[in-house]
Design an enzyme around this catalytic site. Sequence first.
Site: not given
Ligand SMILES: *Cc1c(COP(=O)(O)O)cnc(C)c1O
Length: 370
Positions: A187
């Site tokens: 992210k």
């Molecule tokens: C990355 C992501 C998640 C989940 O996050 P994690 O930290 O990987 O569990 C949920 N929704 C979206 C849209 C994402 O891109």
Amino acid sequence: MTWKIPFLDLRVDDPEERRDLLAAVEAVLQHGRFILGPEVAACEQRLAAACGRTYAVGVKSGTDALFLGLKSLGIGPGDEVITASLSWIATANAIRLTGATPVFADVGDDLTMAPDSVRRLLTPRTRAIVPVHYTGSLCAMPALLQLAQAHRLLVIEDAARAFGAWDHGRPAGAFGDVACFSMNPMKVLGACGEAGLVVTNRRDVYERLLALRYNGMHQRRLCHEPSLNGRLDTLQAAILLRRLSDFERRLARRREVATWYRKHLKGLVDVLPETAGARSVYYLFPIGTDARDALRAFLAARGIEVQTRDADLLPCHPAYRDGYRAEFANAQRLIRRLLCLPIHDKLTHDEVKYVTDCIWEFFKGGRPCQ
Ligand SMILES: *Cc1c(COP(=O)(O)O)cnc(C)c1O
């Protein structure tokens, strides 16, 4: 010269950043409060303030953030929760595992939940909507909030990809009853491992979240509702605090890459427009073209790693194929034409130019003259 441009490069190779991260880890090793140490509280405070919220609760992942966020609002069996057909699967799973039923709305051309589709999918059991800020730009939140208000629906923002984005001064995470972030390493604000966060302005929801992230325990004594252990750990919080300090600088670089792509791909492929008064964090930079597969192969042969992301829509996964209401005609049409370009703050000018030159060559059979 042979090029190798990865879609993402998560290695920490900047000596200054590396030194600071190691110092942050060192400090945690020194005080030894590995669970809910002071860095967790500091990180929660900083992130709550960054999105204009009163409370933040650090959790183990973005998936946990969504699951616990939904639970903290009392969503469960018998409820229907409408989300977008186009997202990461965690969005659907978090809803399903509360016992509620996910319902999948189609997306508009901006790749986010279309209010019209949501309206068609409403039933008396609809309890909440989960808009997903898909590329790192905000959904059209005013329209969605209005719809939610008219039908007395709760709003849970899936802001996993959008920390730092805003629209007319209002940041991602500032819209829903709760908002959920992921800080996994991919992210835009990422830890060096799993991490997530839920934010809210409601004190009751905050208190319930504190219990939900630790086995439903109140004041470490009595369990009021069964839950799992999903606390953000101190090491990741310490790393996030360090990364927050140069978040704006790195984001600025990412946005420069986006500006270059936008300018130099005009007329060759479809690019999402920048909304006036809004800031995207460009978690993804998708381009649309009918020649998607040929272009992907062409770029791969030239050392450029592009990706088709979330190519399987949520209602098309085996777990959700049968018995779940869904609209996804537009999402299907769009996703077949989409390709995501490498976008991150380590890309050099030469690399970004090489990417657009190659795309130019693919469509025009020559290099642009400049
Ligand atoms: C990355 C992501 C998640 C989940 O996050 P994690 O930290 O990987 O569990 C949920 N929704 C979206 C849209 C994402 O891109």
